[in-house]
Enzyme design. Structure first.
Site, PDB file in Angstrom:
ATOM      1  N   ARG A 130     -37.523 -27.176 -99.939  1.00 30.80           N
ATOM      2  CA  ARG A 130     -37.772 -26.607-101.267  1.00 30.80           C
ATOM      3  C   ARG A 130     -36.508 -26.120-101.975  1.00 30.80           C
ATOM      4  O   ARG A 130     -36.558 -25.767-103.147  1.00 30.80           O
ATOM      5  CB  ARG A 130     -38.807 -25.471-101.156  1.00 30.80           C
TER       6      ARG A 130
ATOM      7  N   ASN B  83     -36.879 -19.594 -99.395  1.00 26.87           N
ATOM      8  CA  ASN B  83     -37.321 -20.980 -99.276  1.00 26.87           C
ATOM      9  C   ASN B  83     -36.954 -21.838-100.466  1.00 26.87           C
ATOM     10  O   ASN B  83     -37.017 -23.058-100.397  1.00 26.87           O
ATOM     11  CB  ASN B  83     -38.843 -21.036 -99.083  1.00 26.87           C
TER      12      ASN B  83
ATOM     13  N   GLU C 279     -51.628 -18.046 -86.351  1.00 26.96           N
ATOM     14  CA  GLU C 279     -51.023 -18.673 -87.522  1.00 26.96           C
ATOM     15  C   GLU C 279     -52.082 -18.889 -88.599  1.00 26.96           C
ATOM     16  O   GLU C 279     -53.259 -19.130 -88.294  1.00 26.96           O
ATOM     17  CB  GLU C 279     -50.366 -19.999 -87.134  1.00 26.96           C
TER      18      GLU C 279
HETATM   19  C1  UD1 Z   1     -43.262 -18.477 -89.027  1.00 22.67           C
HETATM   20  C2  UD1 Z   1     -44.195 -17.811 -88.006  1.00 22.67           C
HETATM   21  C3  UD1 Z   1     -45.214 -16.951 -88.757  1.00 22.67           C
HETATM   22  C4  UD1 Z   1     -44.479 -15.906 -89.589  1.00 22.67           C
HETATM   23  C5  UD1 Z   1     -43.506 -16.578 -90.525  1.00 22.67           C
HETATM   24  C6  UD1 Z   1     -42.639 -15.539 -91.195  1.00 22.67           C
HETATM   25  C7  UD1 Z   1     -44.387 -19.376 -86.146  1.00 22.67           C
HETATM   26  C8  UD1 Z   1     -45.206 -20.401 -85.496  1.00 22.67           C
HETATM   27  N1  UD1 Z   1     -44.861 -18.840 -87.272  1.00 22.67           N
HETATM   28  O1  UD1 Z   1     -44.060 -19.355 -89.801  1.00 22.67           O
HETATM   29  O2  UD1 Z   1     -46.057 -16.279 -87.823  1.00 22.67           O
HETATM   30  O3  UD1 Z   1     -45.426 -15.130 -90.324  1.00 22.67           O
HETATM   31  O4  UD1 Z   1     -42.629 -17.472 -89.807  1.00 22.67           O
HETATM   32  O5  UD1 Z   1     -41.825 -16.146 -92.145  1.00 22.67           O
HETATM   33  O6  UD1 Z   1     -43.325 -19.056 -85.648  1.00 22.67           O
HETATM   34  N2  UD1 Z   1     -37.300 -23.443 -87.482  1.00 22.67           N
HETATM   35  C9  UD1 Z   1     -36.454 -24.147 -86.684  1.00 22.67           C
HETATM   36  N3  UD1 Z   1     -36.949 -25.188 -85.957  1.00 22.67           N
HETATM   37  C10 UD1 Z   1     -38.249 -25.550 -86.019  1.00 22.67           C
HETATM   38  C11 UD1 Z   1     -39.114 -24.807 -86.847  1.00 22.67           C
HETATM   39  C12 UD1 Z   1     -38.616 -23.758 -87.574  1.00 22.67           C
HETATM   40  O7  UD1 Z   1     -35.255 -23.845 -86.602  1.00 22.67           O
HETATM   41  O8  UD1 Z   1     -38.626 -26.510 -85.327  1.00 22.67           O
HETATM   42  C13 UD1 Z   1     -36.765 -22.306 -88.249  1.00 22.67           C
HETATM   43  C14 UD1 Z   1     -36.906 -22.522 -89.749  1.00 22.67           C
HETATM   44  O9  UD1 Z   1     -35.746 -23.139 -90.289  1.00 22.67           O
HETATM   45  C15 UD1 Z   1     -37.080 -21.107 -90.259  1.00 22.67           C
HETATM   46  C16 UD1 Z   1     -37.810 -20.412 -89.112  1.00 22.67           C
HETATM   47  O10 UD1 Z   1     -37.548 -21.165 -87.961  1.00 22.67           O
HETATM   48  O11 UD1 Z   1     -35.864 -20.453 -90.483  1.00 22.67           O
HETATM   49  C17 UD1 Z   1     -39.293 -20.278 -89.346  1.00 22.67           C
HETATM   50  O12 UD1 Z   1     -39.885 -21.547 -89.494  1.00 22.67           O
HETATM   51  P1  UD1 Z   1     -40.991 -21.844 -90.581  1.00 22.67           P
HETATM   52  O13 UD1 Z   1     -41.346 -23.263 -90.512  1.00 22.67           O
HETATM   53  O14 UD1 Z   1     -40.595 -21.291 -91.893  1.00 22.67           O
HETATM   54  O15 UD1 Z   1     -42.213 -21.002 -90.007  1.00 22.67           O
HETATM   55  P2  UD1 Z   1     -43.455 -20.457 -90.801  1.00 22.67           P
HETATM   56  O16 UD1 Z   1     -44.456 -21.525 -90.895  1.00 22.67           O
HETATM   57  O17 UD1 Z   1     -43.024 -19.804 -92.043  1.00 22.67           O
HETATM   58 MG    MG Z   2     -41.299 -19.826 -93.260  1.00 21.05          MG
END
Ligand code: UD1
Ligand code: MG
Length: 450
Positions: free
Chosen positions: A14, A225, A153
């Site tokens: 985004r 984001n 989640e």
């Molecule tokens: C996550 C949490 C959710 C919380 C929210 C807060 C989980 C499963 N969920 O959801 O409970 O309320 O954050 O913002 O953890 N990232 C990686 N590798 C990956 C996936 C993510 O490095 O494979 C990093 C992303 O770049 C980001 C962070 O981890 O900085 C969170 O990932 P994101 O996909 O935004 O999680 P949410 O769905 O927002």
């Molecule tokens: Mg997030």
């Protein structure tokens, strides 16, 4: 002992950008440096950054922050538990707690992390939660009395669970061995098909381990984001930095027009006039004045100095006490001794200027020969005449003087006067005769065309 794991693998779709999200700048620093800076409050013995998209660039930016940090690459990205799991080997011999931070969440306060570390005394897994004004798609914290039972989640939550307003920030703390054992048990049978880090809470409870929540104000958990969110975060950062400076005894005449970097340090009774921009790495000592429309980065301004209006201090500008830098003066990689003055229209680059030396208007240190940079050294109490070109490498001694308009290519000893310009020729009445001649020529031309 604490280890930090900072998740920074996400693409940041985004942001609509070729640059990885965590490298977009907030207050002059890459976004994820803010998380690293919060984490620094708990003096981590080891720091692991999980990179993915733009891993090379993220690695460079990580090492610029801390050259002992470890970067691991998560490819592909299969969820937050999978992301943390990439740090398993890097922490295999680590004895202590791990704090997980998100690289895109810049406002977590040091005290919050300290509270989480303290809460480890009463629980094996500590989650940072917050009361969300609009819980949206955040993970929901299901509590049972004092304990945290599990995290659900949004995609997997029932209507009743979605009604919960206590949400997961994503920050957590647990013992290293416990954390990686729990992560090993996380599966991906959920609505997103991802390995959720949040599942470790339910898994911990099932093993008879204790989990708890520490809460913080929602503002700390703000994640970035989109560019719109980044610009709102910048505005928030600036508002706080201005308020903090004012609390610390700094005068900001028009606070809304002053822009801070993440690390700006301003001493007590410093005065910052309108429209001043601080890039990274600036320290202004007490009682100094930065006048309107000045731009400073990577520099140090000594006590009582006056800079601007319209001055530019670039990296490596070191001003002693009571130095005056005036309008349209640029200083780069140069040390100015106490009481030195460069008040008008000058470029001072790669130079050492002694105490109480006066640099006349229009003086330039010619530091660059097209290939290499060279240094100019000027002693104390020297007087550099207006419009002097100092062709570096060159030295001007203590108490020396250069004549206005001189191009100085040779060293000037202490106490010497150096003049480098042609002798003046003055012809009495010649100006009047010249004008007569020019007027006559013009009249003749106009006759010819009429
Ligand atoms: C996550 C949490 C959710 C919380 C929210 C807060 C989980 C499963 N969920 O959801 O409970 O309320 O954050 O913002 O953890 N990232 C990686 N590798 C990956 C996936 C993510 O490095 O494979 C990093 C992303 O770049 C980001 C962070 O981890 O900085 C969170 O990932 P994101 O996909 O935004 O999680 P949410 O769905 O927002
Ligand atoms: Mg997030």
């Amino acid at each position: 002992m604490i280890a930090l794991v900072v998740l920074a693998a996400g693409m940041g779709t985004r942001m609509n950008s070729d640059l990885p999200k965590v490298l977009h700048r907030l207050a002059g620093a890459p976004l994820f440096h803010h998380a690293l800076k919060s984490g620094a409050a708990v003096s981590p013995a080891r720091t692991v950054v999980v990179a993915g998209h733009g891993a090379d660039q993220v690695t460079r930016a990580t090492l610029a922050w801390d050259d002992t940090a470890i970067v691991v690459v998560q490819e592909p990205q299969l969820g937050t538990a999978h992301a943390v799991d990439q740090a398993r080997a890097a922490l295999a011999d680590f004895d202590g707690d791990v704090i997980v931070l998100y690289g895109d969440t810049p406002f977590i306060q040091p005290e919050t992390l300290e509270a989480m570390v303290a809460a480890r005394a009463r629980a094996d897994v500590v989650i940072l939660g917050f009361q969300a004004a609009d819980p949206g798609r955040y993970g929901r914290l299901v509590v049972a009395g004092d304990a945290l039972d599990r995290i659900v989640e949004f995609k997997d939550a029932t209507a009743a669970e979605r009604a919960i307003t206590l949400c997961n920030s994503g920050v957590m703390c647990a013992d290293r061995a416990v954390l990686f054992d729990l992560i090993a048990a996380v599966g991906n049978a959920n609505a997103a098909g991802e390995y959720y880090l949040t599942d470790i809470v339910g898994l911990a409870r099932a093993q008879g381990l204790r989990a708890t929540v520490v809460t913080c104000p929602e503002a700390e958990t703000l994640g970035i984001n989109s560019r719109a969110e980044l610009s709102r975060a910048e505005a928030l950062f600036q508002a706080r930095a201005r308020a903090a400076a004012i609390d610390d005894g700094v005068t900001l005449i028009a606070p809304d027009t002053v822009h801070f970097a993440h690390d700006t340090v301003l001493g007590r009774d410093a005065v910052i006039e309108q429209f001043v921009v601080f890039g990274p790495g600036v320290t202004v000592e007490s009682g100094a004045t930065i006048r309107a429309f000045s731009h400073l980065e990577g520099c140090h301004v000594g006590q009582g100095s006056i800079v601007g209006p319209y001055a530019r201090l670039r990296p490596g500008a070191e001003l002693g006490d009571d130095v005056h830098i005036g309008n349209f003066v640029e200083v780069k990689n140069a040390i100015l001794g106490s009481g030195a003055k460069a008040n008008h229209l000058s470029y001072i680059g790669d130079a050492d200027i002694g105490e109480a030396t006066n640099i006349g208007a229009g003086t330039i240190t010619c530091n660059y020969d097209g290939v290499n940079k060279h240094r100019t050294t000027i002693g104390a109490r020297a007087f550099i005449g207006s419009d002097t070109m100092l062709v570096a490498p060159v030295r001007v001694g203590n108490d020396a003087v250069t004549g206005s308009g001189s191009v100085i290519t040779q060293d000037v000893p202490d106490g010497a006067l150096a003049l480098e310009r042609s002798a003046q020729v003055t012809k009495p009445g010649a100006a009047l005769r010249l004008f007569e001649l020019l007027k006559a020529k013009k009249a003749k031309r106009e006759q010819g065309t009429s």
